[in-house]
Motif scaffolding. Structure first.
Motif, PDB file in Angstrom:
ATOM      1  N   ALA A 111       0.829  -1.211   0.000  1.00 62.76           N
ATOM      2  CA  ALA A 111       0.000   0.000   0.000  1.00 62.76           C
ATOM      3  C   ALA A 111       0.858   1.254   0.000  1.00 62.76           C
ATOM      4  CB  ALA A 111      -0.912   0.004   1.219  1.00 62.76           C
ATOM      5  N   ARG A 112       0.343   2.278  -0.672  1.00 60.06           N
ATOM      6  CA  ARG A 112       1.032   3.568  -0.607  1.00 60.06           C
ATOM      7  C   ARG A 112       0.695   4.290   0.685  1.00 60.06           C
ATOM      8  NH1 ARG A 112      -1.877   8.350  -2.226  1.00 60.06           N
ATOM      9  NH2 ARG A 112      -3.886   7.769  -3.108  1.00 60.06           N
ATOM     10  N   ARG A 113      -0.435   3.884   1.281  1.00 56.72           N
ATOM     11  CA  ARG A 113      -0.838   4.497   2.549  1.00 56.72           C
ATOM     12  C   ARG A 113      -1.653   3.484   3.348  1.00 56.72           C
ATOM     13  NH1 ARG A 113      -4.219   9.502   1.579  1.00 56.72           N
ATOM     14  NH2 ARG A 113      -2.282  10.452   0.959  1.00 56.72           N
ATOM     15  N   VAL A 114      -1.380   3.431   4.655  1.00 51.53           N
ATOM     16  CA  VAL A 114      -2.166   2.628   5.589  1.00 51.53           C
ATOM     17  C   VAL A 114      -2.662   3.584   6.667  1.00 51.53           C
ATOM     18  CG1 VAL A 114      -2.189   0.694   7.206  1.00 51.53           C
ATOM     19  CG2 VAL A 114      -0.765   0.575   5.147  1.00 51.53           C
ATOM     20  N   ILE A 115      -3.974   3.543   6.890  1.00 52.54           N
ATOM     21  CA  ILE A 115      -4.603   4.472   7.829  1.00 52.54           C
ATOM     22  C   ILE A 115      -5.413   3.671   8.839  1.00 52.54           C
ATOM     23  CG2 ILE A 115      -6.229   6.399   8.057  1.00 52.54           C
ATOM     24  CD1 ILE A 115      -5.624   6.878   4.981  1.00 52.54           C
ATOM     25  N   ARG A 116      -5.281   4.021  10.087  1.00 49.94           N
ATOM     26  CA  ARG A 116      -6.108   3.408  11.127  1.00 49.94           C
ATOM     27  C   ARG A 116      -7.119   4.455  11.577  1.00 49.94           C
ATOM     28  NH1 ARG A 116      -6.125   2.204  16.901  1.00 49.94           N
ATOM     29  NH2 ARG A 116      -7.167   0.204  17.091  1.00 49.94           N
ATOM     30  N   VAL A 117      -8.389   4.056  11.634  1.00 52.74           N
ATOM     31  CA  VAL A 117      -9.452   4.964  12.056  1.00 52.74           C
ATOM     32  C   VAL A 117     -10.019   4.456  13.374  1.00 52.74           C
ATOM     33  CG1 VAL A 117     -11.705   5.938  11.485  1.00 52.74           C
ATOM     34  CG2 VAL A 117     -10.019   5.581   9.674  1.00 52.74           C
ATOM     35  N   GLN A 118     -10.011   5.342  14.361  1.00 53.99           N
ATOM     36  CA  GLN A 118     -10.592   5.019  15.657  1.00 53.99           C
ATOM     37  C   GLN A 118     -11.422   6.216  16.104  1.00 53.99           C
ATOM     38  OE1 GLN A 118      -7.757   3.669  18.529  1.00 53.99           O
ATOM     39  NE2 GLN A 118      -9.290   3.393  20.101  1.00 53.99           N
ATOM     40  N   CYS A 119     -12.661   5.951  16.476  1.00 54.88           N
ATOM     41  CA  CYS A 119     -13.589   7.009  16.891  1.00 54.88           C
ATOM     42  C   CYS A 119     -13.715   8.087  15.818  1.00 54.88           C
ATOM     43  CB  CYS A 119     -13.164   7.636  18.212  1.00 54.88           C
ATOM     44  SG  CYS A 119     -13.109   6.466  19.574  1.00 54.88           S
ATOM     45  N   GLY A 120     -13.651   7.658  14.552  1.00 54.64           N
ATOM     46  CA  GLY A 120     -13.786   8.586  13.439  1.00 54.64           C
ATOM     47  C   GLY A 120     -12.551   9.406  13.147  1.00 54.64           C
ATOM     48  N   ILE A 121     -11.476   9.173  13.883  1.00 51.48           N
ATOM     49  CA  ILE A 121     -10.253   9.955  13.711  1.00 51.48           C
ATOM     50  C   ILE A 121      -9.224   9.109  12.959  1.00 51.48           C
ATOM     51  CG2 ILE A 121      -8.370  11.155  14.895  1.00 51.48           C
ATOM     52  CD1 ILE A 121     -10.375  11.471  17.273  1.00 51.48           C
ATOM     53  N   PRO A 122      -8.798   9.593  11.777  1.00 55.83           N
ATOM     54  CA  PRO A 122      -7.807   8.835  11.012  1.00 55.83           C
ATOM     55  C   PRO A 122      -6.379   9.108  11.495  1.00 55.83           C
ATOM     56  CG  PRO A 122      -8.468  10.772   9.780  1.00 55.83           C
ATOM     57  CD  PRO A 122      -9.293  10.755  11.051  1.00 55.83           C
ATOM     58  N   GLN A 123      -5.568   8.077  11.485  1.00 51.56           N
ATOM     59  CA  GLN A 123      -4.158   8.204  11.822  1.00 51.56           C
ATOM     60  C   GLN A 123      -3.369   7.451  10.757  1.00 51.56           C
ATOM     61  OE1 GLN A 123      -2.955   6.188  15.401  1.00 51.56           O
ATOM     62  NE2 GLN A 123      -1.083   7.394  15.577  1.00 51.56           N
ATOM     63  N   VAL A 124      -2.525   8.148  10.036  1.00 51.81           N
ATOM     64  CA  VAL A 124      -1.687   7.506   9.029  1.00 51.81           C
ATOM     65  C   VAL A 124      -0.602   6.734   9.754  1.00 51.81           C
ATOM     66  CG1 VAL A 124      -0.127   7.857   7.087  1.00 51.81           C
ATOM     67  CG2 VAL A 124      -2.164   9.280   7.310  1.00 51.81           C
ATOM     68  N   ILE A 125      -0.508   5.444   9.485  1.00 54.90           N
ATOM     69  CA  ILE A 125       0.545   4.640  10.107  1.00 54.90           C
ATOM     70  C   ILE A 125       1.620   4.238   9.105  1.00 54.90           C
ATOM     71  CG2 ILE A 125      -0.854   3.857  12.040  1.00 54.90           C
ATOM     72  CD1 ILE A 125      -1.360   1.257  10.611  1.00 54.90           C
ATOM     73  N   GLN A 126       1.358   4.513   7.826  1.00 55.55           N
ATOM     74  CA  GLN A 126       2.364   4.282   6.793  1.00 55.55           C
ATOM     75  C   GLN A 126       2.028   5.146   5.590  1.00 55.55           C
ATOM     76  OE1 GLN A 126       3.440   0.172   5.553  1.00 55.55           O
ATOM     77  NE2 GLN A 126       2.670   0.807   3.552  1.00 55.55           N
ATOM     78  N   GLY A 127       3.028   5.779   5.016  1.00 55.53           N
ATOM     79  CA  GLY A 127       2.832   6.481   3.765  1.00 55.53           C
ATOM     80  C   GLY A 127       2.622   7.971   3.903  1.00 55.53           C
ATOM     81  N   ASP A 128       2.097   8.544   2.830  1.00 54.14           N
ATOM     82  CA  ASP A 128       1.905   9.986   2.726  1.00 54.14           C
ATOM     83  C   ASP A 128       0.949  10.499   3.789  1.00 54.14           C
ATOM     84  OD1 ASP A 128       3.337   9.702   0.333  1.00 54.14           O
ATOM     85  OD2 ASP A 128       1.502   9.455  -0.830  1.00 54.14           O
ATOM     86  N   PRO A 129       1.252  11.660   4.364  1.00 55.89           N
ATOM     87  CA  PRO A 129       0.301  12.253   5.317  1.00 55.89           C
ATOM     88  C   PRO A 129      -0.981  12.678   4.601  1.00 55.89           C
ATOM     89  CG  PRO A 129       2.214  13.700   4.984  1.00 55.89           C
ATOM     90  CD  PRO A 129       2.444  12.466   4.194  1.00 55.89           C
ATOM     91  N   LEU A 130      -2.032  12.827   5.364  1.00 53.35           N
ATOM     92  CA  LEU A 130      -3.324  13.245   4.782  1.00 53.35           C
ATOM     93  C   LEU A 130      -3.287  14.721   4.424  1.00 53.35           C
ATOM     94  CD1 LEU A 130      -5.680  11.355   7.213  1.00 53.35           C
ATOM     95  CD2 LEU A 130      -5.105  10.751   4.869  1.00 53.35           C
TER      96      LEU A 130
END
Length: 130
Positions: A111-130
């Motif tokens: 993946a170019r980006r991996v994002i974890r979403v918790q309580c509607g809040i995204p956190q980029v854990i790999q790749g380009d920032p949002l």
């Protein structure tokens, strides 16, 4: 490869975030419970459900995911985190959880980006920032 992988617990806002991220509408979302739908739309919601179905039926989840990556290389893939609870007693359910975890590792590597979403809040854990 330019897939994006969005992970998080059930009902944590992954789909709403994916729609916001891509600017796409809900009709651009494929239901992940049927691997036959995985190639149809740019957003795949709930890949873990399709993997569960394949584990129950004896299908090759890895081959189906490889086909997804080949045919839909720009997909936004959403998957529930399912391995953070009590270990199931049934062997098929343990196999399912392990398969989802291994497939998510495979997807994250590509993946170019991996994002974890918790309580509607995204956190980029790999790749380009949002």
């Amino acid at each position: 490869m330019s897939i994006q992988l969005i992970l998080g617990g059930s009902f944590q806002g992954k789909l709403a975030f994916a729609l916001q991220l891509t600017g796409l509408s809900p009709d651009c979302v494929a239901d992940g419970s049927s691997p036959n739908n995985w190639l149809e739309k740019p957003i795949l919601n709930g890949i873990h459900r399709g993997i569960h179905q394949m584990c129950l039926e004896g299908g090759d989840s890895y081959a189906v995911v490889e086909n997804l990556l080949d045919k839909n290389p720009h997909a936004v893939i959403l998957c529930d985190e399912i391995g953070c609870g009590i270990v199931p007693m049934e062997p098929k359910e343990r196999e399912y959880r392990e398969t989802v975890g291994r497939i998510c590792c495979m997807l994250a590597k590509q993946a170019r980006r991996v994002i974890r979403v918790q309580c509607g809040i995204p956190q980029v854990i790999q790749g380009d920032p949002l």
